[in-house]
Scaffold this active site. Structure first.
Site, PDB file in Angstrom:
ATOM      1  N   HIS A 293      -1.973  -5.315   1.548  1.00  0.00           N
ATOM      2  CA  HIS A 293      -3.252  -6.000   1.337  1.00  0.00           C
ATOM      3  C   HIS A 293      -2.952  -7.377   0.776  1.00  0.00           C
ATOM      4  CE1 HIS A 293      -7.249  -6.964  -0.236  1.00  0.00           C
ATOM      5  NE2 HIS A 293      -6.604  -7.398  -1.300  1.00  0.00           N
TER       6      HIS A 293
ATOM      7  N   GLU B 114      -9.268 -10.548  -7.718  1.00  0.00           N
ATOM      8  CA  GLU B 114      -8.276  -9.492  -7.509  1.00  0.00           C
ATOM      9  C   GLU B 114      -7.131  -9.576  -8.517  1.00  0.00           C
ATOM     10  OE1 GLU B 114      -7.213  -9.112  -3.368  1.00  0.00           O
ATOM     11  OE2 GLU B 114      -9.313  -8.976  -2.776  1.00  0.00           O
TER      12      GLU B 114
ATOM     13  N   ARG C 171       2.542  -6.839   9.401  1.00  0.00           N
ATOM     14  CA  ARG C 171       1.839  -5.749  10.082  1.00  0.00           C
ATOM     15  C   ARG C 171       2.286  -5.609  11.535  1.00  0.00           C
ATOM     16  NH1 ARG C 171      -3.864  -7.432   7.407  1.00  0.00           N
ATOM     17  NH2 ARG C 171      -3.744  -6.145   5.532  1.00  0.00           N
TER      18      ARG C 171
ATOM     19  N   PHE D 161     -16.290   3.482   6.224  1.00  0.00           N
ATOM     20  CA  PHE D 161     -14.863   3.682   5.938  1.00  0.00           C
ATOM     21  C   PHE D 161     -14.515   3.534   4.454  1.00  0.00           C
ATOM     22  CE2 PHE D 161     -15.513  -0.709   7.370  1.00  0.00           C
ATOM     23  CZ  PHE D 161     -14.987  -1.434   6.307  1.00  0.00           C
TER      24      PHE D 161
ATOM     25  N   LYS E 177       0.828  -1.210   0.000  1.00  0.00           N
ATOM     26  CA  LYS E 177       0.000   0.000   0.000  1.00  0.00           C
ATOM     27  C   LYS E 177       0.871   1.272   0.000  1.00  0.00           C
ATOM     28  CE  LYS E 177      -3.895  -2.129   2.398  1.00  0.00           C
ATOM     29  NZ  LYS E 177      -4.756  -2.042   3.603  1.00  0.00           N
TER      30      LYS E 177
ATOM     31  N   TYR F 241     -12.398  -2.360  -3.714  1.00  0.00           N
ATOM     32  CA  TYR F 241     -13.026  -2.300  -2.390  1.00  0.00           C
ATOM     33  C   TYR F 241     -14.549  -2.316  -2.465  1.00  0.00           C
ATOM     34  CZ  TYR F 241      -8.505  -1.342  -0.227  1.00  0.00           C
ATOM     35  OH  TYR F 241      -7.215  -1.437   0.227  1.00  0.00           O
TER      36      TYR F 241
END
Length: 154
Positions: free
Chosen positions: A118, A131, A105, A60, A12, A52
């Site tokens: 992601h 995806e 993360r 969000f 990201k 998304y």
């Protein structure tokens, strides 16, 4: 090998800006996964909205789209045995506060909205195909024999 699969992973904008692209790639390579597709781009808004789309009715959603289009991303396709589940375990919980140390993360993120990477969800049937197809044309993916495969798999 028949039990190998492809999985979608994307670095990201926060991780790109922080210079973490190489670290993310290194971790996946060191695990034994095979990189078969990669590019650097700023994601077009329309594709971000589609990416998304499952969150469109959530509060969000707009923030997700704004963030993912705010700077360069690195979409990738990785291949290996049980690749989707392996990658999800390696990246850690979506909320970095819950991600174990040693996960991507857990090591690099502090905030849910800036969680570095992601990856397609192994619990979502068809997530990888969807995806990968959204971000890559088939001719952008490479077939090759990994030289270390005999040392990774029985």
């Amino acid at each position: 090998m028949s039990d190998h699969e492809r999985t979608f992973v994307m670095v990201k904008p926060d991780a790109f800006a922080r210079g973490l692209v190489g670290d993310v790639i290194s971790r996946l390579e060191e695990r034994g996964l095979k990189l078969v597709g990669i590019k650097v781009e700023t994601m077009p808004r329309e594709r971000a909205e589609e990416h998304y789309g499952e969150h469109e009715d959530k509060p969000f959603y707009d923030d997700l789209v704004e963030f993912i289009t705010s700077g360069p991303v690195v979409p990738m396709v990785w291949e290996g045995q049980d690749a989707t589940r392996q990658v999800r375990r390696m990246i850690g919980d979506t909320d970095p506060a819950e991600a174990d140390p040693g996960t991507i993360r857990g090591d690099y993120a502090l905030d849910l909205g800036r969680n570095v990477v992601h990856a397609a969800d192994h619990a979502d049937e068809g997530a990888n195909e969807r995806e990968i197809g959204l971000h890559f044309d088939e001719d952008e993916l490479t077939e090759y024999d990994a030289h270390d495969a005999e040392w990774l798999y029985e």
